[in-house]
Design a protein around this motif. Structure first.
Motif, PDB file in Angstrom:
ATOM      1  N   LEU A  18       0.819  -1.218   0.000  1.00 59.43           N
ATOM      2  CA  LEU A  18       0.000   0.000   0.000  1.00 59.43           C
ATOM      3  C   LEU A  18       0.852   1.266   0.000  1.00 59.43           C
ATOM      4  N   VAL A  19       1.951   1.247   0.737  1.00 61.15           N
ATOM      5  CA  VAL A  19       2.838   2.409   0.777  1.00 61.15           C
ATOM      6  C   VAL A  19       3.421   2.663  -0.610  1.00 61.15           C
ATOM      7  N   GLN A  20       3.831   1.612  -1.298  1.00 62.18           N
ATOM      8  CA  GLN A  20       4.366   1.787  -2.653  1.00 62.18           C
ATOM      9  C   GLN A  20       3.293   2.313  -3.602  1.00 62.18           C
ATOM     10  N   LYS A  21       2.081   1.783  -3.485  1.00 68.07           N
ATOM     11  CA  LYS A  21       0.981   2.278  -4.325  1.00 68.07           C
ATOM     12  C   LYS A  21       0.701   3.744  -4.024  1.00 68.07           C
ATOM     13  N   GLU A  22       0.787   4.130  -2.753  1.00 71.60           N
ATOM     14  CA  GLU A  22       0.557   5.517  -2.368  1.00 71.60           C
ATOM     15  C   GLU A  22       1.571   6.439  -3.041  1.00 71.60           C
ATOM     16  N   ARG A  23       2.838   6.018  -3.074  1.00 71.21           N
ATOM     17  CA  ARG A  23       3.878   6.824  -3.728  1.00 71.21           C
ATOM     18  C   ARG A  23       3.618   6.953  -5.222  1.00 71.21           C
ATOM     19  N   GLU A  24       3.226   5.845  -5.838  1.00 74.77           N
ATOM     20  CA  GLU A  24       2.917   5.877  -7.269  1.00 74.77           C
ATOM     21  C   GLU A  24       1.710   6.768  -7.540  1.00 74.77           C
ATOM     22  N   LEU A  25       0.715   6.690  -6.668  1.00 75.96           N
ATOM     23  CA  LEU A  25      -0.461   7.542  -6.821  1.00 75.96           C
ATOM     24  C   LEU A  25      -0.104   9.012  -6.662  1.00 75.96           C
ATOM     25  N   LEU A  26       0.806   9.316  -5.758  1.00 74.62           N
ATOM     26  CA  LEU A  26       1.220  10.705  -5.582  1.00 74.62           C
ATOM     27  C   LEU A  26       1.773  11.271  -6.880  1.00 74.62           C
ATOM     28  N   THR A  27       2.667  10.540  -7.530  1.00 73.00           N
ATOM     29  CA  THR A  27       3.224  11.062  -8.780  1.00 73.00           C
ATOM     30  C   THR A  27       2.139  11.165  -9.853  1.00 73.00           C
ATOM     31  N   GLU A  28       1.209  10.235  -9.854  1.00 73.27           N
ATOM     32  CA  GLU A  28       0.113  10.298 -10.814  1.00 73.27           C
ATOM     33  C   GLU A  28      -0.768  11.523 -10.543  1.00 73.27           C
ATOM     34  N   ILE A  29      -1.039  11.800  -9.281  1.00 71.34           N
ATOM     35  CA  ILE A  29      -1.818  12.982  -8.903  1.00 71.34           C
ATOM     36  C   ILE A  29      -1.085  14.246  -9.333  1.00 71.34           C
ATOM     37  N   LEU A  30       0.226  14.279  -9.115  1.00 69.10           N
ATOM     38  CA  LEU A  30       1.007  15.453  -9.513  1.00 69.10           C
ATOM     39  C   LEU A  30       0.919  15.686 -11.023  1.00 69.10           C
ATOM     40  N   HIS A  31       0.963  14.615 -11.795  1.00 71.68           N
ATOM     41  CA  HIS A  31       0.833  14.743 -13.260  1.00 71.68           C
ATOM     42  C   HIS A  31      -0.572  15.239 -13.636  1.00 71.68           C
ATOM     43  N   HIS A  32      -1.581  14.747 -12.943  1.00 74.56           N
ATOM     44  CA  HIS A  32      -2.946  15.208 -13.213  1.00 74.56           C
ATOM     45  C   HIS A  32      -3.093  16.690 -12.857  1.00 74.56           C
ATOM     46  N   LYS A  34      -0.773  18.864 -12.894  1.00 64.66           N
ATOM     47  CA  LYS A  34      -0.034  19.612 -13.915  1.00 64.66           C
ATOM     48  C   LYS A  34      -0.899  19.828 -15.152  1.00 64.66           C
ATOM     49  N   GLU A  35      -1.632  18.805 -15.558  1.00 64.17           N
ATOM     50  CA  GLU A  35      -2.480  18.920 -16.744  1.00 64.17           C
ATOM     51  C   GLU A  35      -3.688  19.826 -16.472  1.00 64.17           C
ATOM     52  N   ILE A  36      -4.250  19.725 -15.275  1.00 64.43           N
ATOM     53  CA  ILE A  36      -5.354  20.621 -14.889  1.00 64.43           C
ATOM     54  C   ILE A  36      -4.869  22.062 -14.935  1.00 64.43           C
ATOM     55  N   ASP A  37      -3.656  22.279 -14.424  1.00 66.82           N
ATOM     56  CA  ASP A  37      -3.077  23.618 -14.429  1.00 66.82           C
ATOM     57  C   ASP A  37      -2.818  24.090 -15.858  1.00 66.82           C
ATOM     58  N   ARG A  67       1.463  21.879  -0.756  1.00 66.45           N
ATOM     59  CA  ARG A  67       2.595  20.965  -0.960  1.00 66.45           C
ATOM     60  C   ARG A  67       2.504  20.242  -2.295  1.00 66.45           C
ATOM     61  N   ARG A  68       1.318  19.822  -2.647  1.00 68.42           N
ATOM     62  CA  ARG A  68       1.157  19.106  -3.910  1.00 68.42           C
ATOM     63  C   ARG A  68       1.370  20.027  -5.113  1.00 68.42           C
ATOM     64  N   ILE A  69       0.877  21.227  -5.032  1.00 69.24           N
ATOM     65  CA  ILE A  69       1.068  22.172  -6.133  1.00 69.24           C
ATOM     66  C   ILE A  69       2.542  22.528  -6.271  1.00 69.24           C
ATOM     67  N   LYS A  70       3.221  22.764  -5.146  1.00 70.51           N
ATOM     68  CA  LYS A  70       4.654  23.055  -5.187  1.00 70.51           C
ATOM     69  C   LYS A  70       5.412  21.870  -5.780  1.00 70.51           C
ATOM     70  N   ALA A  71       5.044  20.662  -5.365  1.00 75.96           N
ATOM     71  CA  ALA A  71       5.701  19.459  -5.879  1.00 75.96           C
ATOM     72  C   ALA A  71       5.436  19.295  -7.365  1.00 75.96           C
ATOM     73  N   MET A  72       4.207  19.573  -7.800  1.00 79.74           N
ATOM     74  CA  MET A  72       3.850  19.463  -9.210  1.00 79.74           C
ATOM     75  C   MET A  72       4.698  20.424 -10.042  1.00 79.74           C
ATOM     76  N   ARG A  73       4.843  21.638  -9.562  1.00 82.30           N
ATOM     77  CA  ARG A  73       5.623  22.628 -10.316  1.00 82.30           C
ATOM     78  C   ARG A  73       7.095  22.256 -10.358  1.00 82.30           C
ATOM     79  N   LEU A  74       7.591  21.719  -9.269  1.00 78.23           N
ATOM     80  CA  LEU A  74       8.988  21.299  -9.255  1.00 78.23           C
ATOM     81  C   LEU A  74       9.196  20.077 -10.142  1.00 78.23           C
TER      82      LEU A  74
END
Length: 132
Positions: A18-32, A34-37, A67-74
């Protein structure tokens, strides 16, 4: 699911997955995000900013949204850090610390990546010392 019925081994194994899936989901959320932005979808939905949108639409706390928006931009600027996010070498806290440091300095891309190399796989306290 009744976790009380799981063996210790199963509980630990499931949690690791679950922790690994959470990390993968985080990057997927960041990409989403980015596209919304990029599409400025928040504007079409009458929100003034991506921040306002993520707080209202996704019920993130202000800190979580920030934090997520800052991470997405970075991540947009430094796509090389994606693997470090997915592997758990860096967290949103690490990214936030690095962003604060980058705002005070005038680093190029290579220098920023070097900072991430230095703070990868460290505790947040250690990363604070490195970026202080």
């Amino acid at each position: 699911m009744n976790l009380k019925k799981l063996s210790d081994e199963s509980l630990l194994s499931n949690t690791e997955i679950l922790v690994q899936k959470e990390r993968e989901l985080l990057t997927e959320i960041l990409h989403h995000l980015k596209e919304i932005d990029r599409r400025r979808l928040y504007s079409a939905l009458e929100f003034k900013s991506l921040f306002e949108f993520t707080v209202a639409k996704f019920n993130y706390s202000e800190d979580q949204a920030y934090r997520r928006i800052k991470a997405m931009r970075l991540l947009k600027e430094l796509p090389e850090i994606e693997e470090k996010i997915e592997s758990g070498q860096i967290s949103l806290s690490h990214i936030n610390l690095a962003q604060k440091y980058f705002q005070k300095t005038n680093l190029n891309k290579e220098e920023k990546l070097e900072i991430f190399e230095q703070i990868s796989s460290t505790s947040v306290r250690e990363a604070e010392k490195i970026t202080a």
